[in-house]
Each structure stands twice: as structure tokens, then as C-alpha cells.
Design an enzyme around this catalytic site. Structure first.
Site, mmCIF file in Angstrom:
data_model
loop_
_atom_site.group_PDB
_atom_site.id
_atom_site.type_symbol
_atom_site.label_atom_id
_atom_site.label_comp_id
_atom_site.label_asym_id
_atom_site.label_seq_id
_atom_site.Cartn_x
_atom_site.Cartn_y
_atom_site.Cartn_z
ATOM 1 N N GLU A 158 19.016 30.595 54.869
ATOM 2 C CA GLU A 158 18.636 30.441 56.272
ATOM 3 C C GLU A 158 19.942 30.293 57.032
ATOM 4 O O GLU A 158 20.336 29.190 57.425
ATOM 5 C CB GLU A 158 17.717 29.226 56.426
ATOM 6 C CG GLU A 158 16.831 29.269 57.646
ATOM 7 C CD GLU A 158 17.555 28.767 58.899
ATOM 8 O OE1 GLU A 158 17.054 27.834 59.519
ATOM 9 O OE2 GLU A 158 18.614 29.309 59.250
ATOM 10 N N GLU A 167 26.055 33.565 62.521
ATOM 11 C CA GLU A 167 26.512 32.618 61.498
ATOM 12 C C GLU A 167 27.094 33.327 60.281
ATOM 13 O O GLU A 167 27.285 32.718 59.229
ATOM 14 C CB GLU A 167 25.365 31.692 61.076
ATOM 15 C CG GLU A 167 24.961 30.714 62.167
ATOM 16 C CD GLU A 167 23.989 29.662 61.672
ATOM 17 O OE1 GLU A 167 23.702 29.629 60.457
ATOM 18 O OE2 GLU A 167 23.506 28.869 62.499
#
Length: 702
Positions: A158, A167
């Protein structure tokens, strides 16, 4: 690794009153009380993510479908270890986790040391500290045969932000497929798809097109003069934003369109592009692209999670859930005035992605953009400000208020020496343009030389000479008469605004008060200080969505997470010594909101005097019945001694963040004469400590 092991890490700490930063060593000992970690993690979005029930259920269902037998599962970006524990439990279905642990392995990879420490506690509470193996490294630092015994059969992860890629999803997956995973691995999630929609929105236009907004202004101040538009605009990127709250102010100019697919189960490309031909559904001006993503978590395509706005309900897999702050929609601003479209017209959109972001170009804009990039001298003076800052600088009411007080001051002073204490380009230009005899020293603590170059670039358009403006090249703890050419300061002014500090709590802008104090010895006896004071104000609020996203955790899909509450700054059910932290939020972006009281003054900060400790108290009368989840705090800046010009930064203003204090438990309140009962008032006490820049509040309901 023993439970008493000690780690060391470095943390960057910033003094809110000076802007000075320093790296400090943090000892991370397992025996350290939880409270010692609170400053590290309380302001993160971990808690909000863990409170996202829809996300948690989707991951559990997909992991249960995917992990059906003993194997090696790798969890990248493990956080509190929730997905790792789900995988271990799924692997042990039909028997105990311990009995299958010899055949299967769960490896949790987490690079952030404070989170590793917290994960250990969560695993211990849930009896899984011997089942899940933690590795405190970046995933691209892992080596088979050194850190892990074999390649992993299944990847659970995740590592997604609101834009999806920010990210490091792509490089993480690339390294994992190259070095850490078996061929043809299974993954949770399986695929992500990004979508977009063309929208017309005056509000979104005002957040980036200062050039055309200024062209309509009547004040002759030109932050972005014609011909050099490229030096002063919002960075071309996707900006996370809760778009539902402004949906009624938007006009949809297209149906949702698919942009990119990203498959987790195979190695992704570092870059990609696609040509889209979007049919306009209405006449209008496209000011922005609103984008979101849909996560397919299982191979069969039965489990989905979407960050779509609530107006998207044509497909069940794209429908939105409850408000959450860790994932928002994203907004890509279309440059300039926008793109005019006619109904049924085909708009040619060029979409590009690299390893960390997605960007867009319209055919009609490509040539203009390429031409603008040719002038390298202008590009060297480029300033990038936040959308909210450009919104403020383009706001006619704000500009009028600022110019009014400056004009009044300049009438009182002949050849004044003015010091702009903060990073305000607007105030520097305004003073220099309005007074041909003034001398301006801009401290520009954040902009520094870049600010000086910009002032030079726009000097001719604004009608001032740079020999009347100087920007201090070096940061000094205290100015002397040498710096001011042996002249006392007649006007000290600020917005206040400090470059790079858009997300701070309101009272951290009291840095202006500290700067004023450091200049005390060179201020004239009749110096004019603007703002002359600040007023801390408050309002009781109903904030159910924000409170739910930050409330204490108990069980998440069967796993006890209560141990994380104090560290992550939860509200609800905590001891008084572990109250939730102040949160910096734009209240209007907090989902469902409602004011429950009048707006009250709590205390004042007198900038005419050196910085000092101060305190105050307010009796907040409840005016609306409801559930109070907390209160908002902000500072209104009083610019002049007559209190005629006040710049409010409260919840009704979209361009500022407020401080939000969530209650330990929601309180039922009712206005005077309300038949439903409940508390009718709240007493709020506040104190400000100038040594730390911290504000402390205490509240009682009656």
C-alpha cells in the site's frame, strides 16, 4: 533482535518562531514511553488510513482470496503491519498460524524507524511477533540471500498517494520484480487505473491564473506583469484536493475518461504516454482536470477501492466511500484562462507519466509552452508558490485591504525606511510602487536571492527602481544600524507569510512577532508596525468526518491496534495526559462541517511590544444544536491601530489553514432555549509560550 534493542535516528526540527532548523538525534529504545514518539508521528496520515474501514475490508478480502496456502509473502511499506498480519492469518486458515509458520513466511519491509518500533508493539499485542519478520530497510535495499532467504511468491503493498505514483510505486515495483519476487507473482493490489474529467470552475481558475486575474485589477500592482507570465505560477503538477465540497461550483465538461493502467503483477515501465480524444459534453471553459484512481485488488476483478469524487456513481467499482484525508482527488490546472470547448467537440489530450507523477498537455498549449521555455533568463527568476498563495494575491478584497493601510501609512511618512519582515512579494512591490521616496529592505527569509531576482524582473512594469530596494543576502539573527545605513526603521510590515510554510498551524506565523522583537533596537520611536496585533479566535464545530478519521483505534479486521493511539495522536478515549494534537486543516475541506457557536476572541498578541507570554479566556456561547467534535482556532491580523482593516484567516476563508483541536469525546450541545438539551457554552482558556512558540488550550463545557 531483542526487545531492549536501541536505535538512533535523525529528525529535522524547525523552530516555528525563528525558522531555524537543526538535525537532532533521537534514541529509539523499545523501553521508551509511547509519548516520546508522539511528535514524530502524530501529524501523519497513518491514523486516518487505519480508520478507513472500506480500505481495510477490501485489502482483507483480497488477501484472503490470494493467500490460500503456505508461501512467502512480502509486505512493502508495512506501516503498523496490518497487511502482514492479514497475510499470516490467511496463510494459516484451517490451522494455527504457528503450525504453518515453518512452511510459510511473511516479511514486513518498513524503512521508517519510528513506524518499525510501533509495528513491533502491534505484532506483540496480537501474538504475531514471531510470525511476521520485520526488516527495517527500504525495499530497494533488500537482497535475496542476505535479508530474505528466497524470492517472494506474493507481494502485498500500500504505497499509494492521492496521485497514485508519488510514493515511488513504479521504481518500487520495478526493483521488486527484478530482485525480490518470483516470476509471475501474485499481488495485492492487482491493478490500478487512473481516470480524469474536464471541469469548469472559477475557484480552481483563481488558484493558478494570477496573470489574467491581475489584468482585471484596478490597483496597478503587477506581481505577474504581461510578457513574463512564466516566472510566477503554480507548479505544473497534480494537487490533492477534496473536490466534493466545490462540486456545486463546478460544471462538468466531459464524461470520466480512463488515462493509464498500472499492473502490479508485472514489471511497470518507467514512463509512458497516451493520446486521448475527449468528447466535450457541454459548452464552457475547461479550467482543470479532476483525476482519481480505482484499485482492483484481486485477479478476478471483484474487489475494488476508488478515490473517485461522490458525483461519480455511474459504475459501482468507481463509487466513492466515506470522507478520508489520506487519499483525495487530484487537480491539474490548465494554464492561463483555460481551454474553451464546444459541446461534442473532440479535445486532444496528451497524457504522460514518469516514475513519480502524471502530467497533461493539450495540443493548443504545446506550442505556447515550448516558446515560453526558450527564455532562460526569465526561467532563472522563476518563483513557485502554492495555489492558495496565488489565490490570496489575486483576491481583490485582500489586495484592497492591504493597499488601503499602506497608502494611509505612506501619507504619514516622508522618505520612510520600510522593512518587509517576511516573504511578501506583494508588500515589497506595493510600497516601492506607491512611494517614490521610500527605501525598502526585504528580509525574505525564505525567498532570499530568488526574491531579489524577481523584484528586479518586475521593476519596470511596477514603476520603481531597484536602487530603492534591497534584499539581505545573508540571514542574520539580528539587524543593526549598519544594515539600515544608520537610519531607524519607520515602517515594519508583513502579511505575515513565510515561504515554504503553507501547512503550519496559524500561531506559528507569530514568527512575525519574534522578528519584530529582534529588530527592536533599530525601530524608530514612532515606528508603524503592521499588523499591529493578532487576535486568536475560535468557534465550536461539528466535524464528524474529521473526528471519525482521527478517532481511537480498537480492532481493525480482527487485529488489536489500540497500542498505536497515543503515538499517532488519536482522539477519543485517551487519558487527559495524551490529548490529541492540534491539526493544521482548511476546515472547509474537512467533509461535513457545521458551526455550532458564535465566533469569539480568546486573546490578543500585541506586536507594538516585544514578544512575551500571554493568555486569555473566552466564553463560547453555543448557537446551534448538534454534536461538537472540537473547535477551530485561527488568528485575525489587525493591520492598523484603528482596527479598520482586519485580515481574517478563519474557516470562511478558503486560502488559509486553521488549527483544529478535536475533543476526547464528542459533546452534545444545544443553543439557548433549545429543547433538546445539551451544553450551552464552552469556556476556552489559552496561553502562548514565546520560548517554544507553542499554544496551549484548555476547555470546559457547561
Amino acid at each position: 533482535m531483542s526487545s531492549a534493542s536501541t536505535h538512533r535516528m535523525f529528525q529535522l526540527r524547525v523552530d516555528p518562531l525563528t525558522g531555524n532548523s537543526e538535525w537532532v538525534v533521537i534514541e529509539e529504545d523499545e523501553s521508551t514511553p509511547q509519548n516520546d514518539q508522539k511528535p514524530l508521528l502524530a501529524s501523519t496520515s497513518y491514523l486516518d488510513m487505519l480508520n478507513d474501514t472500506r480500505r481495510n475490508r477490501a485489502y482483507r478480502a483480497a488477501i484472503d482470496k490470494t493467500v490460500t496456502k503456505p508461501c512467502h509473502v512480502l509486505d512493502i511499506g508495512a506501516g503498523t503491519g496490518l497487511l502482514s498480519m492479514m497475510a499470516a492469518r490467511a496463510m494459516a486458515s484451517g490451522g494455527s498460524v504457528e503450525s504453518s509458520s515453518s512452511k510459510g513466511t511473511v516479511t514486513a519491509c518498513e524503512s521508517y524507524l519510528p513506524m518499525v518500533k510501533l509495528m513491533r508493539k502491534v505484532l506483540r499485542v496480537n501474538g504475531m511477533e514471531k510470525i511476521v519478520r520485520i526488516i527495517n530497510k527500504r525495499s530497494d535495499e533488500l537482497e535475496v540471500g542476505v535479508d530474505i532467504s528466497s524470492r517472494a511468491d506474493i507481494l502485498v503493498s500500500e504505497i499509494l498517494d492521492s496521485e497514485l505514483l508519488g510514493e515511488g510505486l513504479i521504481p518500487t515495483l520495478q526493483h521488486a520484480h527484478d530482485k525480490l519476487l518470483v516470476q509471475n507473482p501474485q499481488t495485492v493490489p492487482y491493478r490500478a487505473t487512473t481516470y480524469g474529467q474536464l471541469v469548469e470552475s472559477t475557484h480552481l481558475w483563481k488558484l493558478h491564473d494570477l496573470c489574467n486575474i491581475e489584468a482585471k485589477a484596478s490597483d496597478d500592482i503587477h506581481i505577474v506583469p504581461a510578457g513574463v507570465e512564466t516566472v510566477h505560477f503554480v507548479k505544473q503538477q497534480q494537487f490533492p484536493m477534496h473536490c466534493d465540497v466545490i462540486s456545486e461550483e463546478m460544471k462538468m465538461l466531459s464524461e470520466p475518461f480512463k488515462i493509464f493502467d498500472f499492473d502490479f503483477w508485472k514489471r511497470p515501465d518507467s514512463c509512458g504516454e497516451t493520446e486521448l480524444h475527449i468528447k466535450a459534453t457541454s459548452d464552457g471553459t475547461a479550467h482543470a482536470i479532476v483525476s482519481w484512481w480505482v484499485l482492483q485488488l484481486d485477479t478476478e476483478g471483484t474487489i475494488f477501492y476508488s478515490t473517485a469524487p461522490k458525483w461519480i456513481n455511474c459504475h459501482s467499482k468507481m463509487s466513492a466511500g466515506e470522507w478520508c484525508d489520506h487519499w483525495k482527488q487530484c487537480v491539474w490546472f490548465i494554464q492561463g484562462k483555460g481551454l474553451s470547448v464546444c459541446k461534442d467537440e473532440r479535445v486532444h489530450l496528451h497524457a504522460i507519466h514518469n516514475e513519480t507523477s502524471i502530467s497533461f498537455d493539450f495540443k493548443s498549449q504545446l506550442q505556447r509552452k515550448e516558446a515560453a521555455n526558450h527564455d532562460s533568463s526569465i526561467q532563472n527568476c522563476h518563483l513557485t508558490l502554492s495555489p492558495e498563495r496565488l489565490g490570496i494575491y489575486g483576491d481583490s478584497e485582500w489586495r484592497c485591504s492591504m493597499l488601503k493601510v499602506i497608502k494611509n501609512v505612506l501619507r504619514q511618512k516622508v522618505s520612510p525606511l520600510s522593512v518587509v519582515a517576511d516573504d511578501s512579494i506583494f508588500l515589497t512591490i506595493a510600497i516601492a510602487q506607491l512611494s517614490k521616496t521610500s527605501h525598502v529592505i526585504s528580509l525574505f527569509p525564505g525567498l532570499r536571492e530568488k526574491g531579489a531576482q524577481y523584484l528586479q524582473l518586475v521593476a519596470d512594469t511596477n514603476g520603481y527602481s531597484m536602487d530603492r530596494i534591497e534584499v539581505l543576502k545573508r540571514r542574520r539573527p539580528q539587524l543593526t544600524m549598519h544594515d539600515t545605513h544608520q537610519k531607524k526603521v519607520d515602517l515594519l510590515i508583513g502579511e505575515p507569510f513565510y515561504y515554504g510554510s503553507d501547512g503550519v498551524l496559524p500561531w506559528q506565523n507569530l514568527r512575525f512577532w519574534n522578528e519584530r522583537t529582534m529588530l527592536d533596537s533599530i525601530l524608530s520611536k514612532d515606528v508603524l508596525i503592521m499588523p499591529c496585533k493578532g487576535i486568536l479566535r475560535t468557534c465550536a464545530m461539528s466535524l464528524p468526518d474529521l473526528w471519525r478519521s482521527r478517532c481511537c483505534l480498537e480492532e481493525i479486521e480482527g487485529f488489536d491496534h489500540s497500542v498505536v493511539n497515543a503515538t499517532l495522536g488519536a482522539c477519543g478515549g485517551l487519558p487527559e495526559s495524551q490529548e490529541s494534537p492540534y491539526l493544521a486543516f482548511s476546515v472547509w475541506q474537512c467533509g461535513e462541517i457545521k458551526k455550532l457557536s458564535e465566533i469569539c476572541n480568546v486573546m490578543e498578541f500585541d506586536f507594538l511590544r516585544p514578544i512575551s507570554s500571554c493568555s486569555g479566556q473566552a466564553q463560547v456561547e453555543i448557537t446551534e444544536p448538534g454534536i461538537c467534535h472540537g473547535y477551530a482556532l485561527w488568528i485575525d491580523w489587525v493591520m492598523d491601530a484603528e482596527n479598520a482593516t482586519v485580515i481574517s484567516t478563519g474557516p470562511d476563508q478558503r486560502y488559509w489553514k486553521q488549527g483544529v483541536k478535536l475533543l476526547t469525546q464528542p459533546v452534545v450541545v444545544g443553543g439557548q432555549g433549545c429543547s433538546s438539551g445539551g451544553c450551552s457554552s464552552m469556556v476556552l482558556e489559552a496561553s502562548f509560550d514565546p520560548s517554544s512558540g507553542e499554544l496551549i488550550t484548555k476547555h470546559t463545557f457547561s
